[in-house]
Design a protein around this motif. Sequence first.
Motif, PDB file in Angstrom:
ATOM      1  N   ASP A 245      21.510  -9.919 -47.104  1.00 24.93           N
ATOM      2  CA  ASP A 245      20.132  -9.742 -46.621  1.00 24.93           C
ATOM      3  C   ASP A 245      19.590  -8.361 -46.985  1.00 24.93           C
ATOM      4  O   ASP A 245      19.034  -7.641 -46.148  1.00 24.93           O
ATOM      5  N   GLU A 246      19.752  -7.979 -48.251  1.00 26.41           N
ATOM      6  CA  GLU A 246      19.206  -6.723 -48.729  1.00 26.41           C
ATOM      7  C   GLU A 246      19.007  -6.799 -50.235  1.00 26.41           C
ATOM      8  O   GLU A 246      19.566  -7.679 -50.909  1.00 26.41           O
ATOM      9  N   GLU A 247      18.195  -5.875 -50.753  1.00 27.56           N
ATOM     10  CA  GLU A 247      17.930  -5.843 -52.178  1.00 27.56           C
ATOM     11  C   GLU A 247      19.184  -5.380 -52.922  1.00 27.56           C
ATOM     12  O   GLU A 247      19.805  -4.389 -52.532  1.00 27.56           O
ATOM     13  N   LEU A 248      19.531  -6.085 -53.992  1.00 28.26           N
ATOM     14  CA  LEU A 248      20.708  -5.735 -54.793  1.00 28.26           C
ATOM     15  C   LEU A 248      20.263  -5.373 -56.198  1.00 28.26           C
ATOM     16  O   LEU A 248      19.527  -6.139 -56.841  1.00 28.26           O
ATOM     17  N   VAL A 249      20.679  -4.205 -56.655  1.00 24.50           N
ATOM     18  CA  VAL A 249      20.327  -3.716 -57.991  1.00 24.50           C
ATOM     19  C   VAL A 249      21.621  -3.594 -58.799  1.00 24.50           C
ATOM     20  O   VAL A 249      22.626  -3.043 -58.322  1.00 24.50           O
ATOM     21  N   TRP A 250      21.594  -4.142 -60.032  1.00 18.28           N
ATOM     22  CA  TRP A 250      22.741  -4.016 -60.938  1.00 18.28           C
ATOM     23  C   TRP A 250      22.264  -3.432 -62.265  1.00 18.28           C
ATOM     24  O   TRP A 250      21.255  -3.908 -62.797  1.00 18.28           O
ATOM     25  N   PRO A 251      22.896  -2.400 -62.763  1.00 20.94           N
ATOM     26  CA  PRO A 251      24.099  -1.747 -62.227  1.00 20.94           C
ATOM     27  C   PRO A 251      23.809  -0.966 -60.958  1.00 20.94           C
ATOM     28  O   PRO A 251      22.762  -0.342 -60.830  1.00 20.94           O
ATOM     29  N   ALA A 252      24.776  -1.024 -60.017  1.00 20.48           N
ATOM     30  CA  ALA A 252      24.602  -0.397 -58.712  1.00 20.48           C
ATOM     31  C   ALA A 252      24.755   1.109 -58.826  1.00 20.48           C
ATOM     32  O   ALA A 252      25.489   1.618 -59.676  1.00 20.48           O
ATOM     33  N   SER A 253      24.042   1.822 -57.958  1.00 19.37           N
ATOM     34  CA  SER A 253      24.160   3.282 -57.932  1.00 19.37           C
ATOM     35  C   SER A 253      25.498   3.692 -57.330  1.00 19.37           C
ATOM     36  O   SER A 253      26.156   2.911 -56.630  1.00 19.37           O
ATOM     37  N   SER A 254      25.896   4.926 -57.577  1.00 19.81           N
ATOM     38  CA  SER A 254      27.203   5.402 -57.128  1.00 19.81           C
ATOM     39  C   SER A 254      27.302   5.475 -55.610  1.00 19.81           C
ATOM     40  O   SER A 254      28.385   5.337 -55.041  1.00 19.81           O
ATOM     41  N   ASN A 255      26.178   5.686 -54.915  1.00 19.91           N
ATOM     42  CA  ASN A 255      26.207   5.811 -53.455  1.00 19.91           C
ATOM     43  C   ASN A 255      25.869   4.510 -52.744  1.00 19.91           C
ATOM     44  O   ASN A 255      25.659   4.503 -51.531  1.00 19.91           O
ATOM     45  N   SER A 256      25.809   3.399 -53.475  1.00 16.80           N
ATOM     46  CA  SER A 256      25.483   2.114 -52.865  1.00 16.80           C
ATOM     47  C   SER A 256      26.741   1.500 -52.261  1.00 16.80           C
ATOM     48  O   SER A 256      27.815   1.525 -52.854  1.00 16.80           O
ATOM     49  N   SER A 257      26.593   0.931 -51.052  1.00 12.71           N
ATOM     50  CA  SER A 257      27.706   0.264 -50.373  1.00 12.71           C
ATOM     51  C   SER A 257      27.612  -1.252 -50.485  1.00 12.71           C
ATOM     52  O   SER A 257      28.439  -1.960 -49.906  1.00 12.71           O
ATOM     53  N   ALA A 258      26.624  -1.771 -51.200  1.00 16.66           N
ATOM     54  CA  ALA A 258      26.433  -3.211 -51.325  1.00 16.66           C
ATOM     55  C   ALA A 258      27.496  -3.806 -52.254  1.00 16.66           C
ATOM     56  O   ALA A 258      28.012  -3.153 -53.161  1.00 16.66           O
ATOM     57  N   ILE A 259      27.810  -5.082 -52.025  1.00 23.66           N
ATOM     58  CA  ILE A 259      28.771  -5.824 -52.855  1.00 23.66           C
ATOM     59  C   ILE A 259      27.989  -6.573 -53.928  1.00 23.66           C
ATOM     60  O   ILE A 259      27.105  -7.388 -53.618  1.00 23.66           O
ATOM     61  N   CYS A 260      28.307  -6.297 -55.182  1.00 25.30           N
ATOM     62  CA  CYS A 260      27.557  -6.884 -56.303  1.00 25.30           C
ATOM     63  C   CYS A 260      28.512  -7.582 -57.284  1.00 25.30           C
ATOM     64  O   CYS A 260      28.285  -7.573 -58.494  1.00 25.30           O
ATOM     65  N   HIS A 261      29.581  -8.207 -56.779  1.00 27.03           N
ATOM     66  CA  HIS A 261      30.562  -8.844 -57.662  1.00 27.03           C
ATOM     67  C   HIS A 261      29.926  -9.979 -58.462  1.00 27.03           C
ATOM     68  O   HIS A 261      30.079 -10.061 -59.702  1.00 27.03           O
ATOM     69  N   ASP A 262      29.217 -10.889 -57.789  1.00 30.92           N
ATOM     70  CA  ASP A 262      28.603 -12.027 -58.491  1.00 30.92           C
ATOM     71  C   ASP A 262      27.499 -11.574 -59.430  1.00 30.92           C
ATOM     72  O   ASP A 262      27.275 -12.209 -60.466  1.00 30.92           O
TER      73      ASP A 262
END
Length: 613
Positions: A245-262
């Motif tokens: 339930d949050e915006e996901l940006v790929w490639p993720a920033s170094s300080n991001s705690s979001a999971i972006c495996h898929d």
Amino acid sequence: MELRNFVKPTRDQLDRLHRLRLFSSEAPAFWAQFTEVAQEMTGASQARSIVRLDGTWNLLAASPSAGVNHRAFLQQDLEAQAALALESGRGVVAPAESKTGALHVLQALQTEATSTACLLELRFVSGEQPAPEAEIWSSLLPLLADTPRIYQKNRAAVEMRQDVDRMREALDVLAVVNGHNKFAPASMALVNEVTSRLEAERACLGWVKSPYVRVVAVSGTEKFERKMEILQDLEAAMEECRDQDEELVWPASSNSSAICHDHDVYSRKSESACLLSVPIRNGNEVVGVLTVERPSPPFTESEAWGLRVVGDQIAPRLTDLKEKSRWFGARWAASVREQLAKALSPKHTWLKFAAIVTSAILLFSILVPFTYRVSATFIIRPDSLAHLPAPYEGFIAQAGVRPGDLVVNGQTLLALDDRDLTIQRAETMAEIRRHRANAELAEAEGNLAELRVSRAQQSQAEARLDFLEYQLGRSEVKAPFDGVVVQGDLRERIGAPVQQGEVLLQVSKLDGLYVEIRLPERDIDLIGQHRSGLIVFSSRPDLQFPVEVEMISPAATPEGEGNMFILRARLLEEADWLRPGMSGVARLDGGDRTLAWRATHRIVDFIRMRVWF
């Protein structure tokens, strides 16, 4: 003070400081450059910017950025010296805590958040100590101190303009979506518009079909094969966004705690280097996911925020179109009919079901009585209410209370301006002394007539002084008893004239409150011998208070809505927040009545009033 080795700032340094004031990037970059510029312009060996958060000083930036010795700054004396700098608002010089001969300069920094304390600490090594009367104190440090505040104001203005631009873009996209009356065309218009505005390679819309997210629109593609592996990977990435339930940006920033495996898997398989997924929320529920792809550049935080605004704006419209595109009512009706056919008979299922339900409802409404309560309005009245008038003609000097304030007996509620009376008292006392002196002189000279006149004038002046003293003693209006102020907000009338006898305040006792219920004449016969009920206050509809009716007025009172009977009721439960004048709805017991009677008694009474013999 001045620095012995102080050199005036160069033109380039002043230009850098000016650019910092117009700096529009994030705060960490600003503080790093600001601290570096402050060190260079002042000639300090080291500099740092610190902020107090939760009672602890935290580092914002230090200069030089490499090789700075943090232990060389103030540690034990920091709190005391910081308090002096914040209180004075000017530079404070403090000796080093070690015997190095160095000096420290603390300068309070101005910020938009006045409750947040920020400091600039400059460290001068031996040979660069400050001495009196220098330009660094008169102009340079104040110039540095004002820079963070100007940066924050400019930063806030830039963010406001960005928010306005995002909202304008969101409304433009919403206008495009509103141009369609079907879910599928509206979804296609959305993904195509987003692709164009973000200069993306592709945009896809996924819609929640519990418990999964299914792709419903792909920009530039009207039809797509749902069994494609790449499409399943895309749906997995969308579900990853929905689950968090949050915006996901790929490639993720170094300080991001979001999971972006898929997102990583889909990025490699689709050869889309940059991805941005935004949940579409309708209220607090995620109903869809919007994913945008492009080779480069990576999506910024501003683009993610703008796309989220778009999602929030289009969510209600898309949800409404999606609901209209489904014939859920037909499927539900068929399912219910099938279940009822198994329970009843294979013929006339709906007719039998309707007859049984209707008969059950009628029997229930006719035979089963429930406690009926008559609705009426009420207001809380006090038994004791004091009107406090102006003691004399004058002007309001101060007002210490307002409606709702609790007061005690003898408390000063307001005061009238007594300066004129004080002056008159002084003049009268001087007049008394003059008449006394004249009387003594006349007595010494043996002038009996003059003596009598002077003493008469003295007595008259003393009587006038007594009256002035009496008025001065009444200049303060005090509470006659413990209670609450129910009327009279005089804070906006300070200095306004008042007339003698004008009612300025009303004070009511808190004990002895009763409930005044206004019951319509048409319902007075329903009360009968029932004298109990419940009341609910408009300010606290979650609480119910039991009451007992003590008296019913013998005569009705005509009002705009018809005749009303006034009922006096006693509160059976008290509350600290009860105040005179509070109102709400009262429900008085009217006996046991069936649902059928409740639904028809108004109509029956109306017919009886119109048709009778």
